[in-house]
Scaffold this active site. Structure first.
Site, short mmCIF file in Angstrom:
data_model
loop_
_atom_site.label_atom_id
_atom_site.label_comp_id
_atom_site.label_asym_id
_atom_site.label_seq_id
_atom_site.Cartn_x
_atom_site.Cartn_y
_atom_site.Cartn_z
N TRP A 160 0.81 -1.22 0.00
CA TRP A 160 0.00 0.00 0.00
C TRP A 160 0.84 1.27 0.00
O TRP A 160 0.33 2.36 -0.16
CB TRP A 160 -0.92 0.02 1.23
CG TRP A 160 -0.22 -0.35 2.50
CD1 TRP A 160 -0.24 -1.57 3.12
CD2 TRP A 160 0.65 0.49 3.29
NE1 TRP A 160 0.57 -1.55 4.24
CE2 TRP A 160 1.12 -0.31 4.37
CE3 TRP A 160 1.07 1.82 3.20
CZ2 TRP A 160 2.00 0.19 5.34
CZ3 TRP A 160 1.94 2.30 4.16
CH2 TRP A 160 2.39 1.51 5.21
N LYS A 184 -2.48 -8.07 -8.04
CA LYS A 184 -3.29 -7.97 -6.83
C LYS A 184 -2.75 -6.81 -5.99
O LYS A 184 -1.72 -6.93 -5.34
CB LYS A 184 -3.26 -9.26 -6.01
CG LYS A 184 -4.44 -9.28 -5.02
CD LYS A 184 -4.12 -9.89 -3.69
CE LYS A 184 -3.31 -9.05 -2.77
NZ LYS A 184 -3.94 -7.83 -2.23
N GLU A 260 10.73 -8.22 -3.35
CA GLU A 260 11.22 -6.94 -2.83
C GLU A 260 10.63 -6.81 -1.43
O GLU A 260 9.44 -6.53 -1.28
CB GLU A 260 10.77 -5.78 -3.71
CG GLU A 260 11.29 -5.84 -5.14
CD GLU A 260 12.79 -5.62 -5.25
OE1 GLU A 260 13.43 -5.26 -4.23
OE2 GLU A 260 13.33 -5.82 -6.35
N LEU A 261 11.45 -7.04 -0.41
CA LEU A 261 10.91 -7.20 0.94
C LEU A 261 11.31 -6.05 1.87
O LEU A 261 11.64 -4.97 1.40
CB LEU A 261 11.33 -8.57 1.48
CG LEU A 261 11.03 -9.73 0.50
CD1 LEU A 261 11.57 -11.05 1.03
CD2 LEU A 261 9.54 -9.85 0.21
N CYS A 294 10.17 1.08 2.32
CA CYS A 294 11.18 0.05 2.62
C CYS A 294 12.57 0.67 2.60
O CYS A 294 13.49 0.16 3.22
CB CYS A 294 11.09 -1.06 1.60
SG CYS A 294 11.14 -0.42 -0.07
N GLU A 391 11.45 -2.52 11.29
CA GLU A 391 11.16 -1.39 10.41
C GLU A 391 10.18 -0.49 11.14
O GLU A 391 9.10 -0.95 11.53
CB GLU A 391 10.43 -1.91 9.16
CG GLU A 391 11.29 -2.22 8.01
CD GLU A 391 10.45 -2.55 6.78
OE1 GLU A 391 9.59 -3.44 6.85
OE2 GLU A 391 10.67 -1.91 5.74
P1 NAD Z 1 2.33 -6.94 3.29
O1 NAD Z 1 3.38 -7.99 3.13
O2 NAD Z 1 1.44 -7.03 4.46
O3 NAD Z 1 1.38 -6.93 2.01
C1 NAD Z 1 1.88 -6.80 0.71
C2 NAD Z 1 0.88 -7.40 -0.26
O4 NAD Z 1 0.74 -8.79 -0.01
C3 NAD Z 1 -0.51 -6.82 -0.16
O5 NAD Z 1 -1.08 -6.77 -1.45
C4 NAD Z 1 -1.24 -7.83 0.69
O6 NAD Z 1 -2.64 -7.83 0.48
C5 NAD Z 1 -0.62 -9.11 0.18
N1 NAD Z 1 -0.69 -10.24 1.10
C6 NAD Z 1 -0.77 -10.22 2.45
N2 NAD Z 1 -0.80 -11.48 2.92
C7 NAD Z 1 -0.72 -12.31 1.85
C8 NAD Z 1 -0.70 -13.72 1.68
N3 NAD Z 1 -0.74 -14.56 2.71
N4 NAD Z 1 -0.60 -14.22 0.44
C9 NAD Z 1 -0.54 -13.40 -0.63
N5 NAD Z 1 -0.57 -12.06 -0.54
C10 NAD Z 1 -0.66 -11.51 0.69
O7 NAD Z 1 3.10 -5.57 3.21
P2 NAD Z 1 2.49 -4.09 3.34
O8 NAD Z 1 2.14 -3.89 4.77
O9 NAD Z 1 1.46 -3.84 2.31
O10 NAD Z 1 3.76 -3.20 2.93
C11 NAD Z 1 4.76 -2.92 3.81
C12 NAD Z 1 5.96 -3.82 3.61
O11 NAD Z 1 6.37 -3.79 2.25
C13 NAD Z 1 7.17 -3.37 4.40
O12 NAD Z 1 7.81 -4.47 5.00
C14 NAD Z 1 8.07 -2.76 3.35
O13 NAD Z 1 9.43 -2.75 3.68
C15 NAD Z 1 7.79 -3.60 2.17
N6 NAD Z 1 8.14 -2.91 0.92
C16 NAD Z 1 9.24 -3.32 0.24
C17 NAD Z 1 9.61 -2.68 -0.92
C18 NAD Z 1 10.82 -3.12 -1.68
O14 NAD Z 1 10.91 -2.78 -2.85
N7 NAD Z 1 11.74 -3.87 -1.10
C19 NAD Z 1 8.86 -1.60 -1.39
C20 NAD Z 1 7.75 -1.20 -0.68
C21 NAD Z 1 7.39 -1.88 0.48
#
Ligand code: NAD
Length: 487
Positions: A160, A184, A260-261, A294, A391
């Site tokens: 998001w 998604k 990308e985590l 991130c 984080e």
């Molecule tokens: P999140 O992992 O909670 O969700 C990311 C996406 O995965 C969303 O679309 C969510 O609906 C989906 N999702 C959640 N559970 C799932 C499952 N069990 N199976 C499949 N899909 C699922 O992350 P967030 O809270 O939306 O974003 C924040 C995180 O993203 C932070 O850790 C941040 O560091 C990371 N991030 C990384 C980068 C990068 O490029 N490395 C960039 C932006 C954000």
């Protein structure tokens, strides 16, 4: 700010699922609410895809794949270029949309839109650089012809915090490579992704090549696609925790992962740094997206001889940032995306302060509606503070001091994450020496911003696998094929 202030903005935004070039509700009629994090009011209700919808999207992608993959690269490139232009022509509308569903202040959203569109321009140019090679096998004398083919259907899952850019960073290279995709978007911010669909249509993307499925049932919907043999790439941006689950799921069908985590970025200021420039860089590295990035600087390490000057100037700048609805003039800090994110920031700050950190500015959540947290600077943060490990994902800068180069490299590397590090020094040879010793996929050397569509974005260790952007980004959606031939 009341909802009526942005009614017109939302009037044209589609709220159903986009499958095979048409709009439809979820197969079981499920919907989910989208809220404005500044007011906590519901601003839209969006279809929430089911597993059946996911299968319909894969059918559509499969039906369109061959024709798209066979198109001349120039044609795919021109379509992406058109998409870039169309987004830029509507950049203010997209920026406002990002602000109302994500919360970030309008200047941040404008920056995101430009960054997001740029992935289409970059991959319009990369689409036509599908360079292979021919060489002679040293022993047999046969020719080795190496070429690249579209990898197949990509499932794209985005967070998001950058609702536009994380989508275009994946869609751009996939389309350039000739792959259809199912996107998604995050449940908190589906509107920006859905608003891209008409852009794709107008640019000439054929039905079925981009399918967009918001869903509250993320695990089931994404899981069902990963167990379908038609899916060849899973490109995920989000938390390490969810990335790990998807890697397990991808293992069964040997689906190629691009992950990308999370991050835990150190921001190191040496004694020979230009302190004003370091403060400027810190503002960007910490406050882009209110710290919900991130790439956000999470741990500030400042040499003890410049600590006082840096901390004072940085706190002054942070104090001056106006808090409010992201659409309002002059606002620099909008609300965090939801209560959970805000509560995590509250608890990390209270943990750090309880263990001895001093608050220079900010330090307490704002009462009332909206998930607001002010720009905050903490000094004297102790080694056992939780925010040095987690984080923060909010506008909080945690400062510690150091004395010696080797010591600070070891401290910076002491994390399971390895996405990005920032280094400020007046001595470029020291800067390069330190950068090379940092176990991070990206280093900002005298810069607080590393994101660039032309650069390979990605992390080491538990920050991910693979790269997005640059030439590397398109390679994630291509298979290498070699033909051994004698002529
Ligand atoms: P999140 O992992 O909670 O969700 C990311 C996406 O995965 C969303 O679309 C969510 O609906 C989906 N999702 C959640 N559970 C799932 C499952 N069990 N199976 C499949 N899909 C699922 O992350 P967030 O809270 O939306 O974003 C924040 C995180 O993203 C932070 O850790 C941040 O560091 C990371 N991030 C990384 C980068 C990068 O490029 N490395 C960039 C932006 C954000």
């Amino acid at each position: 700010m009341t909802v009526s202030n942005y009614d017109n903005l939302l009037a044209d935004v589609p709220t159903d699922l986009y499958i095979g070039g048409s709009w439809r509700p979820a197969s079981d009629g499920a919907r989910m609410d989208v809220i404005d994090p500044a007011t906590e009011e519901t601003i839209a209700s969006v279809a929430s895809a089911s597993v059946d919808d996911a299968m319909a999207a894969l059918d559509a992608a499969e039906g369109a794949a061959v024709e798209w993959g066979a198109r001349k690269p120039r044609e795919r490139g021109e379509i992406l270029r058109k998409a870039f232009e169309l987004i830029m022509a509507e950049s203010e509308r997209f920026a406002r949309l990002i602000t109302v569903e994500n919360g970030k202040a309008l200047p941040d959203s404008r920056g995101e839109v430009a960054y997001a569109a740029e992935f289409f321009r970059w991959y319009a140019e990369e689409a036509v650089r599908g360079i292979g090679e021919i060489s002679m096998a040293p022993s047999s004398g046969a020719r080795i012809v190496v070429q690249h083919k579209p990898a197949g259907i990509g499932v794209l899952v985005t967070p998001w915090n950058f609702p536009a850019a994380m989508a275009t960073r994946k869609i751009g290279p996939a389309l350039a490579a000739g792959c259809p995709v199912v996107l998604k978007p995050a449940s908190e911010t589906p509107l920006t992704a859905l608003a891209l669909a008409p852009i794709f249509e107008e640019a000439g993307v054929p039905p079925g090549i981009v399918n967009i499925l918001p869903s509250r049932r993320s695990g089931a919907v994404v899981g069902s696609m990963l167990s379908d043999l038609r899916v060849r790439v899973i490109s995920f941006t989000g938390s390490t925790e969810v990335g790990r689950k998807l890697l397990h799921a991808a293992a069964d069908n040997i689906v190629r992962p691009v992950m990308e985590l999370g991050g835990n970025a150190p921001f190191i200021v040496f004694e020979d740094a230009d302190v004003d420039a370091a403060v400027e860089g810190a503002m960007v590295a910490k406050m882009r997206n209110m710290g919900e990035a991130c790439t956000a600087a999470n741990r500030f390490y400042v040499h003890e001889s410049v600590h006082e000057a840096f901390a004072t100037k940085f706190a002054e700048r942070m104090k001056g940032l106006a808090l409010g609805h992201g659409l309002d003039d002059g606002v620099a800090v909008g609300p965090l995306v939801n209560a959970e994110t805000r509560d995590k920031v509250v608890s990390l700050v209270s943990d750090a302060v309880g263990k001895g950190a001093r608050v220079l500015t900010g330090g307490a959540a704002v009462d009332g509606k909206g998930f607001f947290y002010p720009a905050t600077v903490l000094t004297g943060v102790t080694d056992d503070a939780q925010l040095l490990r987690d984080e923060i994902f909010g506008p909080v800068a945690a400062i510690q001091t150091f004395r010696d180069e080797a010591e600070i490299i070891a401290r910076a590397n002491a994390t399971e994450y390895g996405l990005v590090a920032y280094v400020y020094t007046g001595d470029l040879s020291r800067g390069m020496r330190v950068s090379e010793k940092l176990d991070f996929g990206m280093v900002g050397l005298n810069r607080g911003l590393v994101s660039d569509p032309a650069a390979p974005f990605g992390g080491m260790k538990q920050s991910g696998i693979g790269r997005e952007g640059a030439h590397e980004g398109i390679m994630e959606f291509l298979e290498t094929q070699y033909v051994s031939v004698t002529w």
